[in-house]
Design a protein around this motif. Sequence first.
Motif, PDB file in Angstrom:
ATOM      1  N   UNK A  61       0.825  -1.209   0.000  1.00 29.69           N
ATOM      2  CA  UNK A  61       0.000   0.000   0.000  1.00 29.69           C
ATOM      3  C   UNK A  61       0.860   1.260   0.000  1.00 29.69           C
ATOM      4  N   UNK A  62       1.955   1.239   0.761  1.00 28.63           N
ATOM      5  CA  UNK A  62       2.837   2.414   0.776  1.00 28.63           C
ATOM      6  C   UNK A  62       3.553   2.588  -0.557  1.00 28.63           C
ATOM      7  N   UNK A  63       3.899   1.485  -1.209  1.00 33.82           N
ATOM      8  CA  UNK A  63       4.515   1.577  -2.532  1.00 33.82           C
ATOM      9  C   UNK A  63       3.550   2.194  -3.541  1.00 33.82           C
TER      10      UNK A  63
ATOM     11  N   UNK B  88       6.620  -1.575 -10.566  1.00 36.45           N
ATOM     12  CA  UNK B  88       5.270  -2.135 -10.577  1.00 36.45           C
ATOM     13  C   UNK B  88       5.294  -3.625 -10.237  1.00 36.45           C
ATOM     14  N   UNK B  89       6.305  -4.326 -10.737  1.00 35.11           N
ATOM     15  CA  UNK B  89       6.448  -5.739 -10.371  1.00 35.11           C
ATOM     16  C   UNK B  89       6.726  -5.875  -8.877  1.00 35.11           C
ATOM     17  N   UNK B  90       7.489  -4.926  -8.330  1.00 38.84           N
ATOM     18  CA  UNK B  90       7.803  -4.970  -6.904  1.00 38.84           C
ATOM     19  C   UNK B  90       6.550  -4.804  -6.057  1.00 38.84           C
ATOM     20  N   UNK B  91       5.586  -4.014  -6.532  1.00 37.54           N
ATOM     21  CA  UNK B  91       4.333  -3.857  -5.784  1.00 37.54           C
ATOM     22  C   UNK B  91       3.595  -5.186  -5.699  1.00 37.54           C
ATOM     23  N   UNK B  92       3.545  -5.901  -6.827  1.00 39.28           N
ATOM     24  CA  UNK B  92       2.880  -7.209  -6.823  1.00 39.28           C
ATOM     25  C   UNK B  92       3.631  -8.209  -5.938  1.00 39.28           C
ATOM     26  N   UNK B  93       4.972  -8.191  -6.031  1.00 37.05           N
ATOM     27  CA  UNK B  93       5.751  -9.116  -5.217  1.00 37.05           C
ATOM     28  C   UNK B  93       5.611  -8.792  -3.734  1.00 37.05           C
TER      29      UNK B  93
END
Length: 246
Positions: A190-192, A230-235
Amino acid sequence: MPLLDHLIELRRRLMWSMGALLIAFFVCYHFSGEIYSFLAEPLAKILESRGTDRRMIFTSLTEGFFTYLKVAFFGAAFISFPVIASQLWLFIAPGLYRSEKRAFAPFLIATPVLFVLGAALAYYFVFPFAWAFFLSFETPTGGGGVPIQLEARVGEYLDLVMKLIFAFGIAFQLPVALSLMAKVGIITSASLKKYRRYAYVGMFVIAAILAPPDVITQCGLAIPLIGLYEISILAARMVEPKPAED
């Protein structure tokens, strides 16, 4: 384990790592000419397409020798990295619980894979466009009828190539770093999301610092970083601790 035993174990792991790096260095120095030809291939193809007989130069007696030493160390760092990483893991792993080992294993696998992907992006995509952009400033007749033509130094070219490859490889560790921080609870998905717009600006700032001062190279680094964010948000959403149920 007592402190002395820890130091003995650390010395053993460092000796294995240095031995692997030293052996890889001598092997790479034997093939340093082939490695440098591989690194210079993107520039050579562009120069060949222009239909001119070109060369690369060195301007001091020791520059050629030290260039091949840098090439050998560059190749040795790539080859010996799995051994060094395994020795680091063997030193740290005894102090971890089994669940912690399972949690860290995906990050250990993803780190070299993402580094190679970043280096490949720099070599196969960014280099051809960036070198073509730089060579576009050549003119057949410059001021006073004197042509402006590139006479690249081998040392300067190698420094630029190594800087870009390492910059792209390290920048591609972004998902690993953010996912690991989400795993331990430092950040959340959520913070990302909340600070996404600031992160995008930060990506271009990072690209401006790491990449040469041209738009093509900077965008070639910043745009993949945005995708990795964006991939980091999913991970982060998958690995972050779930809130306890009431």
